[in-house]
Write an enzyme that holds these catalytic residues in place. Structure first.
Site, PDB file in Angstrom:
ATOM      1  N   CYS A  75      38.551  46.741  33.405  1.00 52.32           N
ATOM      2  CA  CYS A  75      39.745  46.346  32.657  1.00 52.32           C
ATOM      3  C   CYS A  75      39.998  47.368  31.560  1.00 52.32           C
ATOM      4  O   CYS A  75      39.071  47.957  31.002  1.00 52.32           O
ATOM      5  CB  CYS A  75      39.564  44.950  32.051  1.00 52.32           C
ATOM      6  N   CYS A 122      36.853  37.139  27.019  1.00 52.39           N
ATOM      7  CA  CYS A 122      36.979  37.328  28.469  1.00 52.39           C
ATOM      8  C   CYS A 122      35.830  36.666  29.234  1.00 52.39           C
ATOM      9  O   CYS A 122      34.672  37.098  29.146  1.00 52.39           O
ATOM     10  CB  CYS A 122      37.013  38.814  28.803  1.00 52.39           C
ATOM     11  N   GLY A 141      38.841  41.220  35.937  1.00 48.50           N
ATOM     12  CA  GLY A 141      39.322  42.508  35.491  1.00 48.50           C
ATOM     13  C   GLY A 141      40.845  42.606  35.425  1.00 48.50           C
ATOM     14  O   GLY A 141      41.553  41.638  35.275  1.00 48.50           O
ATOM     15  N   SER A 152      49.598  37.552  31.080  1.00 44.06           N
ATOM     16  CA  SER A 152      48.791  37.046  29.970  1.00 44.06           C
ATOM     17  C   SER A 152      49.440  37.376  28.625  1.00 44.06           C
ATOM     18  O   SER A 152      49.588  38.549  28.270  1.00 44.06           O
ATOM     19  CB  SER A 152      47.384  37.638  30.020  1.00 44.06           C
ATOM     20  N   CYS A 175      34.372  30.058  43.655  1.00 50.54           N
ATOM     21  CA  CYS A 175      35.192  29.759  42.484  1.00 50.54           C
ATOM     22  C   CYS A 175      35.160  30.935  41.522  1.00 50.54           C
ATOM     23  O   CYS A 175      34.126  31.605  41.384  1.00 50.54           O
ATOM     24  CB  CYS A 175      34.672  28.492  41.789  1.00 50.54           C
ATOM     25  N   ASP A 176      36.261  31.180  40.841  1.00 50.73           N
ATOM     26  CA  ASP A 176      36.352  32.293  39.907  1.00 50.73           C
ATOM     27  C   ASP A 176      35.419  32.130  38.712  1.00 50.73           C
ATOM     28  O   ASP A 176      35.044  33.114  38.072  1.00 50.73           O
ATOM     29  CB  ASP A 176      37.804  32.420  39.413  1.00 50.73           C
TER      30      ASP A 176
END
Length: 367
Positions: free
Chosen positions: A15, A22, A66, A122, A276-277
């Site tokens: 990123c 984060c 990211g 975002s 899952c994230d």
């Protein structure tokens, strides 16, 4: 399997920002490999082909990081071409991308419009709130850049939602943030509760969202939303729309309100797949689409019992008058690191909020 949904990380955890809260940077630090680099074109083709071969009816491809746009526009053009090449079954296909917006330009905007991507952009609210947490590698705030990206998407008629992470600062300033969004035509809004780092007690960081602050935030946001909706002004707030649907007997699309986890098929840059994230960690790896079929992944998911374990077990939770709406909430907010999942960290906030909002929401729906 009827519909299939994938969340692809073409740049892994890479990123160009250094957002202080984060969650994915935190996850990456808690696994053996922090970053899997950039996804190769060969892996991308395998991911697309296997997904379309396995899906029935529809398939959704989402991109996240990211920062996914670091992989470059050419990669996404190839992706769209590969979908058209392999979609010989005539599946309904949807594209989405979540981005910090810093790399978007006219060429990106035209592509996103032409390929009908739904964009999650975002933006944490007003400049004072946003720039406190969402900074670049030099520590500079990114508010002006992201607001320009929003105007670029508007000008090119790209469908997009504003993604706002709810921190302590957000919760205390929603009375300024919501009007700012509305003034700028940012009427599609998603508010995402901030996560504390894995393995750390919740509520310790200066940005941490406590149950008390979350209750305050949700009640104030509801009042603002209710005033606009009751007066006929359009605004979409994801959690409130899902709540309204649940009161009308509709199944929520928000996975945190389903009462159990679902298979997100999170695909890291090397092709590895996770359920899952919030759990892209070594112990939850199901396989790799370069070598494994979706049938293999399905068997690995069943063997892991990830979905079964996510069902709310606490008697106090199931006995709650609001269980039918809350259903225990997101697994990550029930995961304290103990052997079994417990009550949701935000349980006191949800109880306060439902008591406060549901009667008026029911009256609004009757009208």
């Amino acid at each position: 399997m009827p519909a299939l949904s994938l969340l692809i990380k073409p740049a892994s955890s890479a990123c160009n920002l250094r957002c202080k809260y984060c969650f994915y940077a935190d996850e990456a630090m808690n696994r053996a490999v922090y970053s899997y680099g950039m996804m190769s074109e060969e892996t991308l083709e395998m991911v697309v082909r296997r997904a379309i071969d396995f899906a029935e009816g529809s398939v959704s491809f989402g991109f996240q990081g990211g920062e996914p746009t670091l992989r470059g526009l050419a990669f996404f053009r190839l992706f769209a071409e590969l979908v058209r090449k392999y979609n010989t079954k005539g599946l309904s296909v949807r594209f989405a991308i979540q981005t910090n917006g810093t790399l978007l330009d006219e060429e990106w905007a035209r592509f996103l419009h032409e390929e009908k991507f739904l964009v999650g952009l975002s933006l944490d609210g007003t400049q004072a709130v946003h720039d406190r947490m969402r900074v670049d590698a030099a520590g500079k705030g990114t508010f002006e850049t992201i607001l320009s990206a929003a105007r670029l998407l508007q000008a090119h008629k790209v469908d997009f939602n504003i993604l706002t992470v709810v921190t302590a600062y957000t919760a205390k300033n929603i009375g300024r943030i919501y009007p700012f969004f509305m003034k700028n035509g940012l009427v599609w809004q998603q508010y995402i509760p901030c996560l504390d780092p894995l393995g750390e007690p919740r509520g310790r960081a200066d940005y941490s969202l406590t149950p008390a602050l979350y209750a305050r935030f949700m009640k104030e946001l509801f009042d603002l939303w209710y005033r606009d909706v009751a007066s006929g002004r359009f605004v979409y707030v994801r959690h409130l729309e899902n709540l309204a649907g649940a009161l009308m007997g509709q199944p929520p699309e928000h996975c945190g309100m389903l009462g159990r986890c679902s298979m997100q098929s999170v695909v890291e840059a090397d092709g590895s797949v996770y359920p899952c994230d919030f759990y892209v960690l070594d112990r939850y790896r199901l396989g790799n689409l370069n070598t494994d079929t979706y049938e293999d992944l399905t068997k690995a998911l069943e063997a892991s019992r990830f979905i079964e374990e996510s069902l709310p077990q606490a008697g106090e939770c199931r006995a709650c008058r609001w269980f039918g709406l809350c259903r225990g909430g997101c697994r990550r907010d029930r995961d304290s690191g103990a052997e079994e999942l417990g009550l949701n960290y935000f349980c006191p906030a949800y109880k306060q909020f439902y008591e406060y909002a549901v009667p008026r929401l029911q009256a609004l729906l009757r009208r």
